[in-house]
Enzyme design. Structure first.
Site, PDB file in Angstrom:
ATOM      1  NE  ARG A 196      60.644 -38.924  24.464  1.00  0.00           N
ATOM      2  CZ  ARG A 196      60.686 -38.452  23.214  1.00  0.00           C
ATOM      3  NH1 ARG A 196      59.852 -37.501  22.861  1.00  0.00           N
ATOM      4  NH2 ARG A 196      61.569 -38.916  22.355  1.00  0.00           N
TER       5      ARG A 196
ATOM      6  CD  GLU B 182      57.305 -33.852  28.376  1.00  0.00           C
ATOM      7  OE1 GLU B 182      56.604 -33.037  28.995  1.00  0.00           O
ATOM      8  OE2 GLU B 182      58.512 -33.692  28.129  1.00  0.00           O
TER       9      GLU B 182
ATOM     10  NE  ARG C  31      49.770 -33.265  18.353  1.00  0.00           N
ATOM     11  CZ  ARG C  31      49.000 -32.407  19.018  1.00  0.00           C
ATOM     12  NH1 ARG C  31      47.729 -32.687  19.231  1.00  0.00           N
ATOM     13  NH2 ARG C  31      49.498 -31.277  19.478  1.00  0.00           N
ATOM     14  CG  HIS C  32      51.472 -36.045  23.003  1.00  0.00           C
ATOM     15  ND1 HIS C  32      50.706 -35.077  22.405  1.00  0.00           N
ATOM     16  CD2 HIS C  32      52.765 -35.718  22.755  1.00  0.00           C
ATOM     17  CE1 HIS C  32      51.512 -34.182  21.832  1.00  0.00           C
ATOM     18  NE2 HIS C  32      52.762 -34.548  22.019  1.00  0.00           N
TER      19      HIS C  32
ATOM     20  CD  GLU D 143      57.880 -32.982  15.353  1.00  0.00           C
ATOM     21  OE1 GLU D 143      57.283 -32.140  16.036  1.00  0.00           O
ATOM     22  OE2 GLU D 143      59.033 -33.351  15.580  1.00  0.00           O
TER      23      GLU D 143
ATOM     24  CB  SER E 203      62.439 -34.458  14.235  1.00  0.00           C
ATOM     25  OG  SER E 203      62.894 -34.982  15.431  1.00  0.00           O
TER      26      SER E 203
ATOM     27  NE  ARG F  42      52.737 -37.984  17.266  1.00  0.00           N
ATOM     28  CZ  ARG F  42      53.238 -36.871  17.740  1.00  0.00           C
ATOM     29  NH1 ARG F  42      54.034 -36.128  16.981  1.00  0.00           N
ATOM     30  NH2 ARG F  42      52.948 -36.487  18.959  1.00  0.00           N
TER      31      ARG F  42
END
Length: 442
Positions: free
Chosen positions: A224, A226, A232-233, A365, A368, A416
């Site tokens: 990613r 981002e 946590r990223h 999270e 998902s 995670r």
RNA sequence: GCCUGGGUAGUAUAGCCAGGUCUAGUAUCGGCGGCUGUCGCCCGCCGGACCCGGGUUCAAAUCCCGGCCCAGGCGCCA
């Protein structure tokens, strides 16, 4: 004089690992490889704490009984050098470990420099930057080695659990032609003059593969681009993905919670020493996990004094508030369809909400998933509603006309989950060589 | 992309707000010497640092400006 491996073997010496030196081996003649974790020179007595990934042991040398070559080796020994030592195991009440190797000889296999940039014994703390800059030295610290021994068990337990459930392990491409889902920023790569991207998820491929294998799973890295900068990223992470034909969101939620519970049970059973080093007391969670709907979450937030209007995604502050009420693992289900990716199935009774869920641990999270759309017409419509170009998904949508069963799946952030198990708060700690916005090396 | 905080020996820190005995302290580390039971060994001696550039001032580690680098948070997400 015992000089080489062959002659040691001939004299009845056996190779052991540092972590294997226990009181039961009292009297045994052994030789072992290890890293010089700590060196304590008391003059006539010389102690080396020898370390490997499975543990440490103390080797004690008495200078007066040692041959000259070995004395020279001791004098030139530096911390973190790789050595081979041999001697006799003996129970040692004077030593904290209760057992030691009475050294008879030592050989420096690979010498480390005198001034190490990082303290592996942990006497002086190190910042995250320093730790990551000298990552191999950092990883040699027993507490950090433990994280990845636990990770190994988690990998094994996940594979074992899913295979028993009839899932086939697959590998899908990580270099892709188009942005799979929209949303997340992708890394662009040059692909023989064409533009390509690093995969952000295996979503479309795993859905296609249920038409062949019915149940598939994949454990793989995703990317990613981002610009997030949080604990946590990271830009490269590992996802555990499953997709299953003839299951809906409730079925795959059960798979997920049972898998998580099994994984933790295995870690508790197989990694006691590592959990202890990390100072973690872990207990397998009870299943089923608590389930709340998105609507319920909004009500809870209202009660907690935080009004939120229907339709928006739950944001970090919202989740932190919810975590006050919901501890441990829980699911949030039935998110508004509009904020979910195009492939998520709207609820047949109320299409405003979707057959979707997130697995949470407190406010983090973890996963998902949901029931996926299997009707090609609906899929096309949802693509358009989300502002995506159906033409660039042509090959994917096509598959839905060749016999697409109803299906569901999820993606779980491996690191995670590992954070939850190890109780560590920075995702970089649970990745061997993390990649984030500002770090590309080592 | 936005917001906040920070860069002092190899490492971790004190000092900065209230500029001046800071020739920059401490721990760890490394070198040398001593020690027969250490286990975060101990004791003695020695070594090593103010991110870069500009400015203010009699005087800058300390104040101001710019740059570079780092940490964290938000949005988004695993």
């Amino acid at each position: 004089m015992v000089e080489d491996r062959a002659s040691i073997a001939g004299l009845g010496y056996e190779q052991v690992r540092p972590g294997m030196v226990r009181p039961e081996l009292d009297g045994k003649k052994v030789w072992l490889y290890g890293w010089a974790h700590e060196i304590r020179d008391l003059g006539s007595l010389f102690f080396i704490v020898l370390r490997s990934w499975d543990g440490i042991c103390q080797v004690t040398f008495s200078r007066s009984t040692l041959e000259k070559v070995y004395l020279e080796a001791l004098d030139s020994l530096t911390r973190e050098s790789v050595v081979r030592v041999w001697g006799t195991v003996r129970v040692a009440p004077q030593s904290r470990l209760g057992v030691e190797v009475k050294g008879e000889g030592i050989e420096i296999v690979a010498r480390a420099v005198e001034k190490l940039p990082y303290d592996v014994t942990g006497k002086v703390s190190a910042s995250m930057t320093t730790r990551l800059n000298y990552r191999v030295l950092d990883l040699r610290k027993p507490v950090n080695t433990s994280i990845f021994l636990i990770a190994d068990t988690v990998f094994e337990a996940i594979r074992e659990f899913l295979r028993v459930q009839g899932f086939i392990e697959v590998r899908t491409p990580k270099i892709i032609a188009t942005a799979t889902e929209g949303g997340a920023a992708l890394f662009k790569v040059d692909y023989f003059g064409k533009s390509a991207y690093l995969a952000q998820s295996p979503q479309l491929y795993k859905e296609e593969l249920v038409t062949v294998f019915e149940r598939v799973f994949e454990i793989a890295p995703y990317f990613r681009a981002e610009a997030s900068h949080t604990r946590r990223h990271v830009s490269e992470f590992t996802s555990v993905d499953i997709e299953a034909a003839f299951m809906n969101y409730e079925d795959v939620m059960r798979v997920l919670e049972e898998m998580v519970a099994y994984v933790i049970k295995r870690v508790v059973e197989d990694r006691r020493r590592e959990l202890e080093l990390l100072g973690v007391s872990l207990r397998p969670p009870k299943t089923p996990f608590k389930r709340i709907t998105y609507d319920q979450a909004l009500k809870d937030l209202e009660e907690l004094g935080h009004h939120k209007s229907w339709g928006g995604d739950l944001e970090t502050p919202d989740l932190r508030h919810l975590a006050k009420k919901y501890t441990g693992f829980y699911f949030i289900t039935h998110f508004p369809t509009a904020i979910k990716p195009f492939y998520i199935q709207p609820d047949s009774m109320n299409p405003q909400v979707s057959e979707s869920f997130d697995l949470m641990y407190q406010w983090l999270e973890l996963a998902s998933g949901g029931t996926r759309i299997s009707d090609p017409a609906l899929l096309r419509r949802r693509l358009e509603e989300q502002g995506l170009n159906p033409e660039s998904f042509k090959h994917h949508v096509e598959v839905y006309s060749y016999g697409m069963p109803f299906h569901a799946g999820w993606g779980l952030g491996f690191e995670r989950l590992l954070m939850v198990i190890t109780r560590l708060t920075n995702i970089r700690e649970v990745i061997l060589y993390p990649r984030d916005r500002f770090r590309l090396t080592p």
